[in-house]
Design a protein around this motif. Structure first.
Motif, PDB file in Angstrom:
ATOM      1  N   GLN A   3      36.793  39.219  43.354  1.00  0.00           N
ATOM      2  CA  GLN A   3      36.412  40.085  42.232  1.00  0.00           C
ATOM      3  C   GLN A   3      35.568  39.325  41.221  1.00  0.00           C
ATOM      4  N   ARG A  59      25.740  30.328  40.663  1.00  0.00           N
ATOM      5  CA  ARG A  59      24.396  30.783  40.347  1.00  0.00           C
ATOM      6  C   ARG A  59      23.413  30.475  41.471  1.00  0.00           C
ATOM      7  N   THR A  76      29.383  29.194  36.953  1.00  0.00           N
ATOM      8  CA  THR A  76      28.017  28.645  36.940  1.00  0.00           C
ATOM      9  C   THR A  76      27.675  27.987  38.275  1.00  0.00           C
ATOM     10  N   TYR A  77      28.703  27.575  39.008  1.00  0.00           N
ATOM     11  CA  TYR A  77      28.443  26.983  40.324  1.00  0.00           C
ATOM     12  C   TYR A  77      27.900  28.011  41.315  1.00  0.00           C
ATOM     13  N   LEU A  91      41.220  37.694  47.426  1.00  0.00           N
ATOM     14  CA  LEU A  91      40.789  38.996  46.930  1.00  0.00           C
ATOM     15  C   LEU A  91      40.539  38.933  45.424  1.00  0.00           C
ATOM     16  N   SER A  92      41.418  38.196  44.773  1.00  0.00           N
ATOM     17  CA  SER A  92      41.261  38.076  43.336  1.00  0.00           C
ATOM     18  C   SER A  92      40.024  37.251  42.977  1.00  0.00           C
ATOM     19  N   TRP A 148      33.767  44.990  54.891  1.00  0.00           N
ATOM     20  CA  TRP A 148      33.596  43.552  54.893  1.00  0.00           C
ATOM     21  C   TRP A 148      33.385  43.036  56.318  1.00  0.00           C
ATOM     22  N   PRO A 161      42.246  46.921  55.782  1.00  0.00           N
ATOM     23  CA  PRO A 161      41.608  47.473  54.577  1.00  0.00           C
ATOM     24  C   PRO A 161      40.293  46.772  54.249  1.00  0.00           C
ATOM     25  N   GLU A 189      39.600  25.700  37.573  1.00  0.00           N
ATOM     26  CA  GLU A 189      39.169  27.095  37.573  1.00  0.00           C
ATOM     27  C   GLU A 189      37.925  27.237  38.425  1.00  0.00           C
ATOM     28  N   ARG A 206      34.393  27.803  38.489  1.00  0.00           N
ATOM     29  CA  ARG A 206      33.308  27.842  37.509  1.00  0.00           C
ATOM     30  C   ARG A 206      32.229  28.760  38.024  1.00  0.00           C
ATOM     31  N   GLY A 225      39.194  24.058  45.735  1.00  0.00           N
ATOM     32  CA  GLY A 225      40.084  25.216  45.792  1.00  0.00           C
ATOM     33  C   GLY A 225      40.686  25.457  44.434  1.00  0.00           C
ATOM     34  N   PRO A 226      40.411  26.600  43.822  1.00  0.00           N
ATOM     35  CA  PRO A 226      40.893  26.794  42.458  1.00  0.00           C
ATOM     36  C   PRO A 226      42.415  26.953  42.438  1.00  0.00           C
ATOM     37  N   THR A 267      47.102  33.227  50.377  1.00  0.00           N
ATOM     38  CA  THR A 267      45.688  32.881  50.267  1.00  0.00           C
ATOM     39  C   THR A 267      44.806  34.127  50.369  1.00  0.00           C
ATOM     40  N   GLU A 316      45.703  37.084  49.074  1.00  0.00           N
ATOM     41  CA  GLU A 316      45.765  37.643  47.720  1.00  0.00           C
ATOM     42  C   GLU A 316      44.819  36.897  46.784  1.00  0.00           C
ATOM     43  N   ILE A 317      44.893  35.568  46.884  1.00  0.00           N
ATOM     44  CA  ILE A 317      44.065  34.761  45.990  1.00  0.00           C
ATOM     45  C   ILE A 317      42.589  35.019  46.268  1.00  0.00           C
TER      46      ILE A 317
END
Ligand code: GDP
Ligand code: MG
Lengths: 728, 171
Positions: free
Chosen positions: B99, B74, B71-72, B95-96, B138, B132, B67, B69, B61-62, B90, B92-93
């Motif tokens: 992105q 891919r 590359t994970y 959704l961010s 979704w 939303p 952070e 990553r 969990g970032p 959670t 909000e997080i």
């Protein structure tokens, strides 16, 4: 030469020696899928992976994690970005093996002596410590998140409960008792920000002297100032009667800094003006610092997926810094949807969000990708654009307004919404983000006041009104002595024959720093103190003297004076009026008293008696703003009034609006039945005038004929005024 | 058998590891053991006309310690975006994070999982608040790693989404 030494010293034998006891699995890459171990492989490694042939390992095939990492590793071996010795590429931690035998591993790609090497390290030995640290930190963060959530809910509930009690007119003492021991700080202020209720928690947390009730520089005022840094619109929001909540850093009297979570709920009286502010606050310093590191994940608004207030703040600050060094101009547009609440309430939350989403997308299309578009929350958006040419500022504004024109279809119904936009420019209107935001917000509010669906640019005069609202009271006191009030007079045009001039006296305050301040702002303030009586007296005396000065020239001027509800309820009001007439020598029938419906809300019998007395003295009485409030046509006949002033909200909608047409017609008819005259306010177009004339309206007042004018500009046009109604 | 990489993405302690455990071994642990790094599991999912092998990447969990990553991510064919029904933050997080994920993975299928729905009384993310997301097209599903509610189903739905997506692309 040195190459051969390296070659030698990096022989497998050398590695084996070094690796002995290090618990590292080291490989040399043979080709893209083959790795040859160097030295002896640790046991744990062999328990996870097995060789494919001749001591060669196909690591990508054996581990999905390594398969992924080797893609980056290949690129690295191909051309290591950092050629210094000792550089390496790390895979990050993963855990290999089943639940019971799992080990945390990390792989590194490195280049040594032109050989591509892969090292896999077992982190078990110090991993548990690290995991414990993370675990503890995350548990803490979880706890704090939960606390913050509960706190904000608790504050909201308390604030709503108190608001209800204030609205129910419970005495503040009783309310103070019930919140005395509450853990949240509770502050109830009057409209001027003076402390009325302060519980123990407030005193304890924020070191406020409890005895200093009603002190000048109130706690609320200080909070507003402190919060303004992060929320420039806060003053405007609360003084215009809207609810606010948020967190900001506050410096107590002792100088100590705290984060506080604050809810401010203005309580509105029946006239819609703020009577009290109910504030609930808590010290959230601990929670705040605990959560700091998380902020970067909260950058997006959940509804519109646009950057939220928090991230907008950071972006605009950056952009301003950049613009400062590069001498660029910026335009900040504050976009607020018109009547969005109405839509949201009537159509529901989903439709509301859908609209927000749609408009968010449209707004984003109005500017370049490099410009900032953010959803500040609710129905508010902000756009910051770099200004290359001055003309662009207005082009973008127009584009923004236009983007609201196409209807939005929800459930096969078309909805149309408009927006009000305020613009502030960098550097002209402010050099920092806070000032720019505040000014753009005020300009937006001004656009709303001017009838919405438009864009207004910030001007200093707009700002002045709100910023110092809480200080205005002091200035009001001085204004009378220093002669800062003026009376303007607006003619009321008779639509029949008339042999005299009718004027309504309107007060203006020319503030030394803030320029003209509208009576809509300062009269409510004055009403909250004794000042209204002083002001009222001045108006009455000045107006009577003005009207009487033309007696000698044989011109009869009837002057109407506005009297506020609290003036009218004063026991000595009649005496005051009598005195004014006596002092000026104005005949009673040339004085008209305008009162609003709200005057009858309390002590109706006394007010009715008083007005009847005035009428017996020969004075005329008008009922102002008729139709705007609670008035019902049926009780009208019991009121002792001579004239009805039809509120401009109806007049403005004439003649197209069916309902306003109907109301206007029936008010005029009823008034005439009751032997009252009707004065229509706010007449601006010839169509309105025609309709009113057709319905038999007696007098009209409005910009179509004359604006309110200074006293000395009127005498030359007295003749015109008397004839205006019959000429048109 | 076709093998497909999928990822679980979401704030820490939303239940990613628990969901995988429930799915893979049908177990659950009340105790919170923070994940560090990546844990990869494999499990087969039988669909009507084929069986998929899921290679499931459970990502830490970032937060301020770790952070996401990219590359994970891919090679992932799809992912679960996981939130905790009792913690508005959670969402909000997520959704961010989403992105960021979209930037890396373009338009692979994903499923938003509202986990811990067994904690009905503590729920702080209402169904309205998710509207939303639903309107944005979704797929959203309520789960509980604790009771097992919808967990298996969520994996099946995602599997079907991957298959449909792959078919649509090959057309
Ligand atoms: N009540 C309940 N608790 C859950 C659920 N899923 C996970 N948990 C708990 O939430 C905590 C975090 O779960 P974990 O799977 O480690 O979250 P991760 O960090 O996202 O992997 C643990 O204490 C779990 O027991 C659920 O569906 N219901
Ligand atoms: Mg986990």
């Amino acid at each position: 030469m040195s190459g051969s030494i390296a070659e030698d010293s990096l022989s497998d034998g050398f590695f084996s020696d070094v690796l002995e006891g290090l618990d590292i699995a080291l490989f040399e890459r043979i080709c893209s899928s083959r790795f040859r171990p160097i030295g002896r492989l640790p046991l744990w490694f062999k328990s996870f992976y097995s060789p494919v042939e001749h001591q060669q390992y196909d690591l990508a095939m054996q581990s999905a994690f390594l398969e992924n990492f080797l893609i980056d590793a290949e690129a690295y071996w191909e051309s290591p970005s950092d050629k210094r010795s000792g550089s390496r590429l790390a895979s990050g931690v993963w855990s290999e093996g089943g639940e019971t035998v799992a080990r945390p591993l990390e792989a590194f790609a490195l280049v040594a002596a032109r050989r591509s090497l892969l090292a896999i390290v077992d982190l078990s030995s110090n991993f548990e410590d690290q995991r414990q640290v993370y675990q503890r930190a995350r548990e803490l963060a979880l706890g704090q998140e939960k606390l913050a959530l509960e706190l904000s809910q608790k504050q909201r509930e308390l604030q709503a409960a108190l608001e209800q009690r204030v609205l129910n007119q419970e005495s503040l003492e009783v309310i103070a008792n019930t919140v005395a021991g509450n853990a949240s700080a509770v502050l109830i202020c009057d409209a001027m920000g003076r402390m009325q209720v302060a519980n123990k928690a407030l005193v304890d947390i924020f070191h406020i002297e409890s005895g200093a009730s009603g002190q000048r520089r109130s706690v609320l005022e200080r909070w507003l100032q402190e919060a303004e840094g992060a929320y420039p619109e806060i003053k405007r929001v609360v003084t215009s009667g809207s609810y606010w909540e948020g967190e900001f850093e506050s410096q107590g009297i002792t100088g100590e800094k705290k984060w506080i979570r604050l809810n401010i709920g203005p309580v509105l009286d029946s006239e819609g003006t703020v009577s009290h502010y109910i504030c609930i606050a808590n010290d959230v310093t601990d929670v705040h610092y605990g959560n700091h590191g998380q902020e970067r994940f909260e950058d997006v608004d959940p509804v519109t997926q646009l950057p939220n207030r928090h991230s907008f703040w950071r972006k605009i600050t950056q952009l301003i810094e950049q613009a400062t060094t590069q001498h660029q101009q910026l335009a900040l547009y504050y976009v607020d949807l018109d009547h969005f609440k109405r839509v949201n309430d009537s159509l529901g939350h989903h439709a509301g969000d859908f609209l927000l989403n749609t408009f968010a997308a449209r707004i984003a299309h109005c500017v370049k990708r490099t410009d900032i578009v953010a959803h500040l929350g609710g129905d508010e958006f902000a756009v910051v654009a770099q200004v290359k040419q001055l003309g662009n500022i207005e082009t973008i504004a127009q584009r923004l307004l236009d983007s609201f024109i196409p209807p939005v279809t929800i459930d096969s119904t078309d909805f149309r919404l408009s927006a009000s936009i305020g613009v502030a420019l960098f550097p002209a209107d402010g050099l920092d983000a806070t000032t720019l935001m505040k000014h753009a917000d005020l300009a937006m509010f001004h656009a709303k006041e001017l009838g919405r669906n438009q864009c207004q640019f910030f001007k200093p005069a707009i700002g002045a009104r709100f910023l110092n609202r809480l200080n205005l009271e002091n200035d009001l006191e001085a204004a009378i002595q220093r002669g800062q009030f003026e009376l303007y007079y607006q003619p009321q045009i008779c639509l029949a024959e008339e042999t005299f001039v009718r004027l309504e006296a309107l007060i203006r305050w020319r503030h030394p720093e803030q320029g003209f301040i509208s009576p809509a702002i300062f009269i409510p303030l004055a009403e909250e103190s004794e000042l209204i009586h002083k002001i009222g007296l001045w108006v009455l005396n000045t107006a009577c003297a003005y009207a009487q000065q033309f007696a000698g020239q044989g011109i009869k001027v009837v002057v109407a004076v506005n009297v506020s509800a609290c003036q009218a309820r004063r026991k000595d009001f009649i005496d005051i009026v009598e005195q004014a007439l006596q002092d000026s020598g104005l005949p009673p029938e040339q004085l008209e008293i305008e009162i609003t419906e709200t005057s009858f809300l309390e002590q109706m019998d006394e007010v009715v008696t008083m007005l009847s007395k005035l009428r017996r003295m020969g004075i005329n009485v008008s009922l102002d703003d008729f139709g705007s409030g609670f008035s019902s046509l049926t009780y009208l006949k019991s009121l002792p009034v001579d004239n009805l002033k039809l509120d401009q909200t109806f007049v403005r909608e004439l003649p197209d609006h069916e309902e306003s047409r109907a109301i206007t017609a029936s008010v005029i008819r009823l008034a005439h039945d009751l032997k009252m005259n009707v004065i229509a306010e706010g007449v601006e177009t010839v169509e309105q005038l025609d309709y009113l004339r057709q319905q038999g309206c007696d007098y009209v007042q409005g910009y179509y004929f004359y604006r309110p004018l200074p006293g000395d500009e009127l005498p030359p046009i007295f003749d015109q005024i008397m004839e205006a109604g019959s000429i048109v | 058998m076709i093998s497909k990489k999928i990822c679980l993405i979401g704030s820490f302690a939303v239940g990613k590891t628990s969901l995988v455990r429930r799915f893979v071994t049908d177990g659950f642990d009340e105790k919170y053991q923070t994940t560090i790094g990546v844990k990869i599991d494999k499990k087969e999912v039988a669909l009507a006309d084929q069986t998929l092998q899921f290679v499931i990447w459970d990502l830490e969990g970032p937060d301020e310690f770790a952070e996401l990553r990219t590359t994970y991510l891919r090679g992932a064919s799809g992912y679960f975006l996981v939130i905790d029904a009792t913690r508005p933050k959670t969402l909000e997080i997520a959704l961010s994070l989403n992105q960021k994920v979209r930037e890396t993975l373009n338009s692979v299928p994903f499923l938003l999982l509202i986990n811990k729905t067994d904690l009905e009384a503590e729920r702080r993310i209402s169904r309205e608040e998710l509207q939303p997301c639903i309107e944005a097209g979704w797929s959203v599903m309520e789960t509980s790693a604790k009771t097992g509610r919808n967990v298996e189903h969520a994996f099946e739905v995602l599997a079907q989404m991957l298959v449909d997506h792959a078919e649509a692309r090959s057309l």
